[in-house]
Motif scaffolding. Sequence first.
Motif, short mmCIF file in Angstrom:
data_model
loop_
_atom_site.label_atom_id
_atom_site.label_comp_id
_atom_site.label_asym_id
_atom_site.label_seq_id
_atom_site.Cartn_x
_atom_site.Cartn_y
_atom_site.Cartn_z
N ILE A 1 0.84 -1.20 0.00
CA ILE A 1 0.00 0.00 0.00
C ILE A 1 0.88 1.25 0.00
CG2 ILE A 1 -1.71 1.33 1.30
CD1 ILE A 1 -2.69 -1.32 2.46
N PRO A 2 0.76 2.09 -1.04
CA PRO A 2 1.58 3.30 -1.07
C PRO A 2 1.15 4.27 0.06
CG PRO A 2 0.21 3.14 -3.03
CD PRO A 2 -0.11 1.96 -2.19
N THR A 3 2.10 4.72 0.84
CA THR A 3 1.77 5.55 2.00
C THR A 3 1.11 6.86 1.58
OG1 THR A 3 4.02 6.38 1.95
CG2 THR A 3 3.57 4.65 3.50
N LEU A 4 1.58 7.43 0.45
CA LEU A 4 1.00 8.69 0.01
C LEU A 4 -0.47 8.51 -0.36
CD1 LEU A 4 1.62 11.68 -0.70
CD2 LEU A 4 2.02 10.91 -3.04
N GLY A 5 -0.80 7.35 -0.95
CA GLY A 5 -2.18 7.07 -1.32
C GLY A 5 -3.07 7.01 -0.10
N LEU A 6 -2.60 6.30 0.93
CA LEU A 6 -3.36 6.19 2.18
C LEU A 6 -3.56 7.56 2.81
CD1 LEU A 6 -4.53 4.00 4.03
CD2 LEU A 6 -2.36 3.98 5.25
N ASN B 1 8.07 -0.07 4.76
CA ASN B 1 8.21 0.55 3.44
C ASN B 1 9.26 1.63 3.57
OD1 ASN B 1 5.97 -0.81 2.49
ND2 ASN B 1 4.61 0.81 3.18
N SER C 1 9.63 4.87 3.07
CA SER C 1 8.80 5.99 2.58
C SER C 1 9.27 7.31 3.15
CB SER C 1 7.37 5.78 2.98
OG SER C 1 7.28 5.74 4.37
#
Lengths: 214, 233
Positions: B72-77, B231, B233
Amino acid sequence: MKWLNQNVGSLLELTVAHLALAVPAILLSLVIAVPIGWTAQRLRWARDPALALVGVLYAIPSLPLFVLVPVVLGIGIRSSANAIIVLTVYATAIMVRSAADAFSSVPLEARMSATAIGYSTWHRFWSVDLPLAIPVMLAGLRVVVVSTVSLVTVGSVIGIPSLGTLFTDGFQRGIVAEVAAGLIVTVLIALVLDGICILAGRALTPWARAAEAR
Amino acid sequence: MELLLQAFSWLLTPESWTQQGGALQRLFEHLGVTIGVVALSAGIALPLGVMIGHTRRWTTAVALLAGAARAIPTLGLLTLLGLALGIGLGAPVLALLVLAAPPLLAGAYAGVQAVDPEAVDGARSVGMSEAEIIRSVELPLALPVIVGGIRSATLQVVATATLAAYTSDTGLGRYIFSGLKSRDYPELIAGSLLVIALALLLDGSFALLMKSRSRAPRSDRQTTTIPLERNPS
């Protein structure tokens, strides 16, 4: 759904841009990490310092690195080169550790037998060490693939186009569907590339399946 | 390189640190959010992880969950929660809580699960209750791996807290986003250097803590039991 129907073209375009950053970084990390991991395994004294160094690299937050790499190397902050270099740093940090573990997992008997029947170091690397290291290395590569695909999106906040652009654009314009689409497609790409890794691993290690069947 | 020198001179100017909204304030914001989130997430995830490791139930599910969380991309969340909860500290804190949980859970359950079953059976045979076994056998033996999980979670959160400034103006990430917008490169670079320094300082503290606490002889295997659970990130 409405957003998706109107933006299939840009979704495809960003997916291609995403892959064009992630895939070179993943491949580069393999090319860099395998020789380092192999050397770390042969020179025992080099192992701990090498692993400590990649540990430090891994601890650096990515957004600051996206800013600093272009300053130090004098490349454009929004260039693909910047993104690929930053992604390669993190991918290599994971891959070096995994490659060092992988080469340590090669049975000593196999290596000594190869040397005993006259293999040169070069020949032994390609036909004994590397093939037998594949299973452990594959586990590391799968982590690299999934985390690189996710990390690409961070570049979008400094203006490097990828599926992450859907996050920044969707956030600024308040379109939930756009952000959600970016999330889903990013995870899907990670799953597909992960699947490709598993299949490639199977193809490269036919003896593993033969052993299972027995 | 010119820009790097300007960034250093920015860092050496006292006003950059002491003024309203200066580096000192943002550093404390960043550190405060990081420590608060990790502590809160640990309060939920560690007991849960220890229970899972003790009972050995749901271990496959947790391993799968920790793996899936990496995708899961952190920026997306962060942006999704930002849209749902609006501008403010709520969305990034919630996102950070979610991101900190998998390494904490994994460290706790893997650590407890790796405890020698003979030690646990021995404790049981001398009449220890399950709670006593957890407290005085499993927890002490699992501590290094649990601390390793806390270390991964802390690094994840301190890094992602930078990104959190995208949806809420908190912490050192503000320098990066305001610097990008106003093309104030020295400030942008100085902010980046501060985040890196903070992350390395935290990681180094954990490394020292783990080194001073481990009295057992070092083995190469031990260091690889929790392979990079976060991740980058």
